[in-house]
Structures are given as structure tokens and as C-alpha cells.
Design a protein around this motif. Structure first.
Motif: not given
Length: 615
Positions: A15-29
Motif C-alpha cells: 500500500l503506497l500513499g501520502q499521509p492521510n490518504s487512508g492507507k492505514s484504514t485500508v490496511f486495517n480493514q
């Protein structure tokens, strides 16, 4: 293909993206509780890796460090670029914020020249839609040559579609290939060419809200930020209260029956006390700590989702940059005024591991609410009311001194000067919070905290118990007393006798235990272990303690002890939380070691300065 240990399986998704792009949300889901968070080998950069299953196949997901580009100016960018170029990932999912598409696409522009299978995820489409924006994902996909997926990760929907897309791309991958873009102007020109005619908005102008008119004012914005975060702390306390109340019943409900049963079997008194007092109280500590983490994550998740934390970061970025921190650090620092556990767990909002670790170390410099319940009591035993006020003012002033010292000692290592820059950001629009996601995320962190805390707290509690337990119930029978009296010639250098030094050690376990420990060591009739583990429910006759202490130690020693107690390790649960959030035993030990040493040095200075005046 040769793979390193960081992603040793097939079906590896990055998962690649800037901070606050929602990476962590996608990762956790995607991964839920099936994840591991640590640090990249040899680097103080957070590494998140997890797994999920789809159609009887296992997939590994690596959440690459958040950064604003791939220029290689920071450890995060270097690690991300090397990981992608190494070919360890079978597919890279590039996430962008659909509500701020032009700015978010800069990461894709940096990534564009890499010959790697990829897809583009337009996250936060709900926010973009609420702003009146229309995005033609099919046209963007045609121009890029890779699949483009409109998505809203926080609502928990659409993940089956994402998993299906990933599975299909792993079998028949697409690559985004373009000419190398050497400078920012070329990258922005490329972004404009991709988005031309594919992204539009019905909003011609943006009208600032009345609330933002206040939030963006230099003075009133800061006042409003502080008030909202303090209200957030109270909300977190309300959320945790039912769990803490139930957990608080465990020592009372289990203690006596277990003790009676084991005594009936003629079990050794030490083991009886371990099973009847230590273990129930350990469960109480861990449940209380986890419940508070749950409350903090619910509050912070809400404030972050609606867009408030971005305003808070804007307000305090200038002041906190002097400590090497981002403006986002204001929230955990203020939360630490109520409880260090909340402050440490609140550092999840920081953009990278170095900022997160430095923020936690600064949070430790802020005395929690428990300290303010004992310092006025001890000070009142030796000084008049105006003297107690001076002590409290001195403690408050030293907070800022200690923050500065921490930033100078550890700032360059954790957040090198070369990686620091002024904050440039677009304030996100306010939007509705996704409560289902917020609560689910908070629960995952809460449960993970409980599992980790149970191991850490039990181990440290057993060590403390071994030192403080007294078979006879008299403090002089404990190992802690024997060690304390043996090293008293050394502790006297720091202005503390064996009694105050023993209370100083106990304070690192729980600040609430300080008055009870002082009562035990000065009266000599209480078991220090019992006092420490019953700190939440035990009462102390402060008038009797005042008479004993004032006749035994000097005002200078009392003053040195108060400063040492205030600025040492906050408590065992804060230590455990710091380890849980940092994923680094080395840096947790460094933090604890620094604060213990700094507290002793401060105690020494305060004692020798005060001695001529207070005796």
C-alpha cells in the motif's frame, strides 16, 4: 525472484500513499487483527504487515511508510523506494485522496516511472462527492493504463470488490509506465494532463465556515483547540468508566476467595499473595489501560475523521516545530495532562515513527492528573499554602525545560534536521464520521493493547512484588527495604533517604501508590506490596503521615522527592503503552532510563539548592 524476509510469500500487496490518504484504514480493514507492527530492520521507521484470505488464497499486505513523495530525502522515502524497486511486492496499490486529487496525485507522479504492477485507489470518494466533485475514473484509467477504483475505505463497504480486483491483477497485471519526470514542474504538468476533463467540481468558490473563522485565528484558535481536546479527554474517561468499574471489582471479588482456598491448602504466603492480590490487580490494571486506549482511539478517530486534527496541527505547528515536532503532536501532549497512557496512545496520528516516538518522549514530560492529587498533599505537610503554590509553579515551568531537553537529546536522532520542514497543507473539509469503522479500529487497538499489556505488566509486577513483599507484613522484612538501606549512601547524593527513595521507586509503578508507600515506610507496619497494588482503593491518614514525615525528613528532601517523583517514569501502564505504540524495546528502555536519570539529577540539584534554606 529473490525475496527478503519483509515479504517472503507470494501474493504480496504493498500500500503506497501520502499521509492521510487512508492507507492505514485500508490496511486495517483488510487485515483486521491479523497484523504485526514493528520497525524496519536497522531503521526507526514503523513497519506494518498483515494477512487476509480471499477465495481460499492467502494474501500478505505491507503498509509502506507514509511520505509525500519518493525523492529519497527521508528514511521513510528511502525504505519505500527500495522496497518497490526490489520487486518484493507483486502488486502496488497507490492510494490518493479523491477530495484533494491534484495534491494527492503527486505520489503517483513519483511512482509513475517504476516498472511495477499497480492499481490506483481513489479513496474518500464520499467526501469528494459531498464537495460536488465529479471524477471520471474510467478516463483516468485509460490514460494511466492501470485499473482505477473509486473507493471509500472508512465505511467498510466495497472491500470484496477491492479483493477481487487485486486477485485479478495478480493473475493479469497492468503496469503504469511513463517517461521519467525529473522535476516538480514536470510532475504537476503530467498530473494536469491526466486529470484534464476527468475531474470537475460544481463548487466554484469555497466559503469558510464560522467555526473555521475562529479555529484559524492565532489566539482564539489555540484556545478552542485546547478546550476541544480537553473535552475529548473527558469523553474518553466517560467511555472507559464502565469498563474500569467492572474491572475494579475483580480484586475484591477474587482476592478473598482465592486467598482462603490457597491458605486451606497450606500454600506458601508469597504464592498466596501473588494469586490473590497481584494477579487480580494485574487484570484490573490491564483492563483499565485497554479501556482507556479504546476511549482515546474513539475520540481521536472521531476528531481526525471530521477534519478537526488538521486545524489543531495548523494552529500549533510553529510552536512545536521548535521541538522538532509537527503540529499534530499538540493533541497527545494535551491528552497527557490527563493521563500519559492516553497521550502515548494518541501519537497514532503522527505521520511517521520518528515523530511518533519523539512525541511520546515529550508526552512523558507532562505530569498526569495523578501527580496533581499527591503533590499538594505532600507539599502541604512541609510548606504553607503560598509555598505549595510555588512548588506547583516550579513543576509547571520545569515541564517546558524538560520538553526542550528531550528534544535536544533525542530530536536529531528521531527526526533529523534534514527531514524537517514547515507544514504545507490544505485544510480538509469537515465531513461525517464513520462510526462503525472508528469503533472497530478502536476495539482492535484495545484488544491488542490488552494482550501486550498483560505480558508486560505481569512480568514487571512480579519483579516489583518479589522486591516489596514482606512475609511478616512489616516493611523492614522486604527485599526493597534491604536494598534501599544498603544503597542509601548513594541515594543521599540525590537528596533522598531510603524511605523517600523507596517511594520514588514505587511511584514508577503507580503514582497513586505514593502516599500509601510513604505511610508504609514511615509507620513501618504496612506491606509495601499490598499498598502498591491496592492504591486505587486504599486510604491514607494524611494528618498522621504529615506528623511522621515532618519529624523524620527535611523540607529540602521532601522538595527533592516531589520533583523526582513528578518527572520520573509516569507509571508502569504508561511504560507498557509506550512499548506497545513504539514497537521498540530499545527506545522504550531509552525513554525510561533517560527519565529516571533526569529525575535523579533534578532531585540532586533541587535538594542542594534548597538545603541552605529549608534544612
Amino acid at each position: 525472484m529473490v525475496r527478503s524476509n519483509s515479504c517472503s510469500t507470494m501474493n504480496c500487496i504493498a500500500l503506497l500513499g501520502q499521509p492521510n490518504s487512508g492507507k492505514s484504514t485500508v490496511f486495517n480493514q483488510l487485515t483486521g487483527s491479523r497484523q504485526h507492527v514493528g520497525n524496519w530492520p536497522g531503521k526507526t521507521v514503523e513497519k506494518s504487515e498483515g494477512t487476509y484470505s480471499y477465495n481460499n488464497e492467502k494474501y500478505t499486505v505491507v503498509d509502506l511508510p507514509g511520505s509525500y513523495g519518493l525523492s529519497g530525502n527521508s528514511d521513510e522515502e528511502i525504505i519505500t523506494e527500495q522496497f518497490i524497486k526490489s520487486g518484493q511486492a507483486d502488486l502496488v496499490c497507490v492510494l490518493v485522496d479523491a477530495s484533494q486529487l491534484e495534491r494527492s496525485m503527486y505520489m503517483l507522479a513519483d511512482f509513475a516511472s517504476m516498472d511495477v504492477p499497480s492499481i490506483l485507489i481513489l479513496n474518500m470518494m464520499d467526501v469528494a462527492t459531498s464537495q460536488g466533485k465529479k471524477i471520471d475514473d474510467k478516463l483516468i484509467s485509460k490514460r494511466l493504463g492501470i485499473p482505477v477504483l473509486p473507493f471509500t475505505a472508512a465505511d467498510g463497504k466495497g472491500f470484496d470488490g477491492l479483493k477481487s480486483l487485486i486477485a485479478g491483477e495478480l493473475k493479469a497485471p497492468h503496469k503504469l509506465v511513463t517517461e521519467s519526470m525529473t522535476d516538480a514542474n514536470a510532475k504537476y504538468a503530467w498530473i494536469n494532463s491526466i486529470l484534464e476533463g476527468a475531474a470537475s467540481t460544481s463548487e466554484k468558490t469555497y466559503t469558510i465556515s464560522g467555526f473555521d473563522r475562529i479555529m484559524l485565528k492565532p489566539f482564539w484558535g489555540k484556545v478552542m483547540t485546547i478546550l476541544i481536546i480537553l473535552v475529548g479527554f473527558l469523553a474518553a474517561m466517560l467511555i472507559m468508566s464502565p469498563f474500569m468499574s467492572v474491572a475494579g471489582m475483580l480484586p475484591q471479588l477474587l482476592g478473598a476467595p482465592i486467598a482462603g482456598f490457597l491458605n486451606g491448602l497450606n500454600v506458601h504466603p508469597w504464592l498466596v499473595s501473588v494469586f490473590s492480590l497481584l494477579i487480580p490487580n494485574t487484570f484490573y490494571f490491564c483492563i483499565s489501560m485497554s479501556a482507556f486506549v479504546f476511549g482515546v482511539n474513539v475520540v481521536f478517530g472521531f476528531l481526525e475523521e471530521i477534519g478537526f486534527l488538521a486545524r489543531a496541527a495548523y494552529q500549533f505547528d510553529g510552536a512545536l516545530s521548535k521541538l522538532g515536532l509537527q503540529g499534530k503532536a499538540v493533541a497527545p501532549i494535551l491528552m497527557g495532562m490527563g493521563c500519559t497512557i492516553g497521550g502515548a496512545s494518541g501519537t497514532r496520528v503522527m505521520d511517521n515513527w520518528g515523530q511518533k516516538m519523539l512525541t511520546m518522549m515529550v508526552v512523558w514530560a507532562v505530569p498526569c492528573a495523578s501527580i496533581w492529587s499527591i503533590i499538594p498533599v505532600i507539599s502541604g505537610m512541609f510548606f504553607p499554602a503560598w509555598g505549595t503554590v510555588l512548588v506547583c509553579v516550579g513543576i509547571i515551568l520545569y515541564i517546558f525545560v524538560l520538553m526542550f531537553i528531550v528534544s535536544r537529546v533525542f530530536g536529531n536522532k528521531l527526526v533529523p534536521e534534514s527531514t524537517r520542514s514547515g507544514m504545507i497543507m490544505e485544510l480538509p473539509p469537515y465531513h461525517k464520521a464513520h462510526w462503525k469503522y472508528i469503533i472497530k479500529e478502536a476495539w482492535i487497538k484495545c484488544f491488542d493493547m490488552f494482550k501486550r499489556a498483560l505480558r508486560t505488566v505481569t512480568l514487571v509486577s512480579l519483579i516489583f512484588w518479589a522486591f516489596s513483599f514482606s512475609p511478616s507484613g512489616n516493611v523492614e522484612s522486604s527485599l526493597l527495604y534491604k536494598v534501599g538501606t544498603f544503597i542509601e549512601p548513594v541515594t543521599r547524593i540525590f537528596g533522598m533517604g531510603w524511605r523517600t527513595f523507596m517511594a520514588f521507586i514505587t511511584a514508577a509503578f503507580a503514582k497513586e501508590a505514593v502516599l500509601g508507600t510513604l505511610n508504609a515506610v514511615f509507620a513501618g507496619q504496612s506491606n509495601v506490596a499490598d499498598v502498591a497494588f491496592n492504591a486505587a482503593t486504599g486510604g491514607v491518614d494524611t494528618s498522621a503521615l504529615s506528623q511522621m514525615m515532618s519529624q523524620t525528613i527535611s523540607g529540602a528532601e521532601a522538595l527533592a522527592f516531589m520533583f523526582a517523583c513528578t518527572f520520573s517514569v509516569p507509571c508502569l501502564m504508561a511504560l507498557s503503552t509506550t512499548y506497545r505504540e513504539s514497537h521498540s524495546l530499545k527506545w522504550t528502555a531509552k525513554t525510561a532510563g533517560f527519565y529516571i536519570l533526569a529525575a535523579l539529577i533534578l532531585s540532586c540539584i533541587v535538594y542542594h539548592i534548597a538545603l541552605p534554606f529549608l534544612g
